[in-house]
Every structure is written in C-alpha cells, then in structure tokens.
Design an enzyme around this catalytic site. Structure first.
Site, PDB file in Angstrom:
ATOM      1  N   CYS A 169     -78.715 -25.231  64.283  1.00 20.97           N
ATOM      2  CA  CYS A 169     -78.779 -23.773  64.215  1.00 20.97           C
ATOM      3  C   CYS A 169     -80.188 -23.265  63.936  1.00 20.97           C
ATOM      4  O   CYS A 169     -80.479 -22.085  64.138  1.00 20.97           O
ATOM      5  CB  CYS A 169     -77.825 -23.260  63.133  1.00 20.97           C
ATOM      6  N   PHE A 220     -67.996 -22.803  67.131  1.00 17.61           N
ATOM      7  CA  PHE A 220     -69.091 -22.891  68.087  1.00 17.61           C
ATOM      8  C   PHE A 220     -68.727 -22.337  69.462  1.00 17.61           C
ATOM      9  O   PHE A 220     -67.613 -22.499  69.947  1.00 17.61           O
ATOM     10  CB  PHE A 220     -69.560 -24.338  68.240  1.00 17.61           C
TER      11      PHE A 220
END
Length: 403
Positions: A169, A220
């Site tokens: 991330c 996700f």
C-alpha cells in the site's frame, strides 16, 4: 583545483531545477467488472466452489458488511477463474506463472488508461516524459510493466525507467519520492508515476486456517493511478500544479516486522495483516508524523494543529482510518475523501491515494471540502514493516481549473 570545483558547482547548478517538485496532473482507472460488496460473499464463494464452508461464508459476510465498502472492481471475472482451476485448488500444480501471465496484461492496460488521463490533463505530448516510475504488486519479471507501459504510451526510447515491485500500500509514496528527486535534480524533467494493481496474485479459495485470506478478499480491488511530477512549471503550454511535494519521509515502527508482510510463492502472493495494526498506529503514528514535519519547521504551520492540515490518507481499511483519527485527534470529516474512495473502490494498494487526491480536488473545486483554502497537507500511508510513509504537501494558489 579551485577552478575545477567552481566549474563542477556551476554544472551542478545548471542541472538542477530552480523550484520544488509539483504534481502537475493526475489520472485514475479501474476495470469494467464491478462487484457490489453486499453481493461479493455469494459471488466469491460461488466462483471458488466453497459454498459448503458455511461458517467461513458467514464470517466473510460480516467482514464485508463492516468494511465501509460499497463496491469494488476486478480484472478477473467468473470466467477467468473458471478457466484456471489451479487458482482456487490448493492441491493443484503451482499457479504463479499463470497468475503472472494474466496479470501482466491487466496491469499494463490499467496503468496506460490512468496515465493517458493524466497526460491529457497535463496538456503536453507523452514524448515529453523524461522519467517513468512504475509500481505494482502484480508482477515479478523484467522486462516488466514499465517497458510495456512506455510502448503503449509512445514514450521515447531514452525515457529513464524505474520499476518497483511489492511495496504494498505504500508503493505510491516511494514512487512520488523518487519522482520528486528526479524532477528537482534534473532541470526540465517530467516524471510519469504509475501505480497499478490486479488482485489476481493473492486470489484463492477461502481457507479455514487463514484469516488473512478472508481479509484480503474482503478489502482489495483492482485499479491504477498516475501522476505527472515536475518542477518549474512551463507557461507555454501552461502547466498548473495540483500541489507541491515539499518532503518525503519514512519511519519504521520498532518491533513491528510481523505486522504487515507480502510473500511471493508458488501459489501466488500471501498478504499478512495483523489485527494489531490499528493499535500500533494509534500508539506510534503521531510521533512519526511530528518527526517528519519538525525538520521543515512546520510543527504547527497551520496554527490550529493537526486539524488545520488537509489529510490524504491511504484508506487501507475502515479500522485503519479510525486509528488515524484517534491517533491524531482528527475531527469528523477530515478523512472524508479517504472514506469515500474506500467506499467506492475498496483498497487498491498504492494506487488508492491517487484516487483520494482526485476526490479531494473534486471537493475543493465544488466547494465541498471543509477548509478549502488549506495551505499545508499530509499524504500518509502504511507499508510492510510496519512502515509509516509521509509526504508533506503545499497547496498551489487558487483552485485548479479555475480561470
């Protein structure tokens, strides 16, 4: 010797930009396949042939209900998964090669779509790009997405390419930091940053022994974000900075190596995300951010503390956003853009922050952002380690696209 030193200094000054790096344009893209979060559990358990795991399915349903996500986008479809039984059968032959082959096209196409939008907004030819920084969790080879993207966009053969794999991330923070350095140290440089991800690598059937699989599947999504970074904006054509990149810093919370990890194996990628992460953020975030601002003399630049800053936080999950608010004492609404992006797209790894910046810009243009005349802002996110990434931003004068 003195003459040589003088000459070297003159050459160095001529090579460097006069002003700070700025984000000059941004673009985003998602695949066409959209799955609503309230339908995701049924969709996921059906395509993985796992409906018999009733307890796991009920647990996944609760995760999705509490996620703060309304919908997500995926390159893979039910047909994609059906054509590759090795993706869901843990006893089948290794599936990494097949996953990488399918992901390669998806990531390149997503990155190109986001980059084309950024370049169109920028207003200059793609051939004017001098540097390319590409980040993805969805590849593992060379030549990689960077070379594919350069070909799709028609970049010059002399473009200087950097490819980042598996930064999770925090990928966009590393990429923008590299772009800042390139732009400020190479006069006239224009850096295209592209961050694209497809979650096919970690996609697998639910496992009663792995809560991490359920968490990854519940959060996700696929997406891509792109930005043009450069210093000393031109007047012909007119380049209009979105914001200036003041500094880029990184700090690892001691003793947290176990908290977040990414591991590539024969069956794809495994993500480990400890339930301790929100608590670790609450305990160590403020110190990290204060140390990032202190060298700049900006400990209280706004005069109103942390709430006087604009916040572009990576929306890893709803609990993580809650932990940011708690750690920094942020007022309700300071992370509204991050929560909106999480709701509409889920966690798209590093690309997500570009979506947050785009949402912040949209809100400012329409007068929806509280404190729209902000000067200083913080981009922040978490990476494997547990690593806290921070970029300090400064607003440009006036709203973008306002003539």
């Amino acid at each position: 010797m003195a003459a040589t030193t003088t000459l070297l200094n003159e050459i160095r000054r001529a090579q460097r930009a006069d002003g700070p790096a700025a984000v000059l344009a941004i673009g985003t893209a998602v695949p066409a396949n959209c799955v609503r979060q309230d339908e995701f559990t049924d969709w996921y358990f059906r395509i993985t042939k796992s409906d018999h795991l009733a307890k796991l399915k009920a647990k996944m349903k609760k995760m999705c209900d509490k996620s703060g996500i309304k919908k997500r986008y995926f390159h893979h479809t039910e047909e994609t998964i059906g054509g590759h039984p090795e993706f869901t059968d843990r006893a089948a032959a290794p599936s990494l090669g097949a996953r990488l082959r399918v992901s390669a096209d998806a990531v390149s196409e997503l990155a190109a779509a986001a980059a084309e939008r950024a370049i169109a907004e920028w207003g200059r030819p793609a051939a004017d790009i001098t540097h390319l920084v590409v980040a993805t969790n969805s590849g593992a080879g060379e030549p990689g997405t960077d070379l594919r993207l350069a070909a799709l966009l028609g970049l010059r053969p002399t473009v200087r390419r950097t490819l980042l794999y598996f930064h999770g991330c925090s990928a966009i923070f590393t990429a923008i930091g590299l772009a800042k350095d390139a732009a400020e140290n190479n006069r006239g440089a224009r850096v295209l940053v592209a961050c694209a991800h497809a979650v096919l690598l970690p996609f697998r059937a639910p496992d009663e022994n792995s809560l991490d699989t359920l968490v990854a599947m519940a959060l996700f999504g696929d997406g891509a974000g792109a930005a043009i970074v450069g210093a000393d904006p031109t007047t012909d054509p007119i380049e209009r900075p979105v914001f200036h990149v003041v500094s880029s810093s990184q700090a690892t919370l001691p003793g947290t190596e176990h908290a977040v990890a990414i591991n590539l194996g024969e069956s794809g990628v495994d993500y480990r995300m400890s339930v301790e992460v929100p608590a670790l953020v609450r305990g160590g975030l403020e110190r990290c951010l204060a140390e990032s601002l202190a060298p700049l003399g900006l400990a209280n630049a706004s005069g109103t503390g942390w709430n006087g800053l604009l916040w572009a936080v990576h929306p890893g999950s709803r609990p993580l956003l809650d932990s940011y608010e708690a750690a920094m004492g942020l007022e309700t609404g300071k992370l509204a853009a991050s929560r909106c992006v999480l709701s509409e797209y889920g966690n798209m790894f590093g690309a997500t922050v570009i979506f947050v910046l785009d949402e912040i810009r949209r809100r400012r243009q329409h007068g929806e952002e509280e404190g729209e005349d902000w000067q200083w802002g913080i981009m922040s996110g978490l990476g494997p380690g547990l690593t806290v990434e921070t970029i300090v931003m400064h607003a440009t004068a006036g709203r973008r696209n306002e003539d």
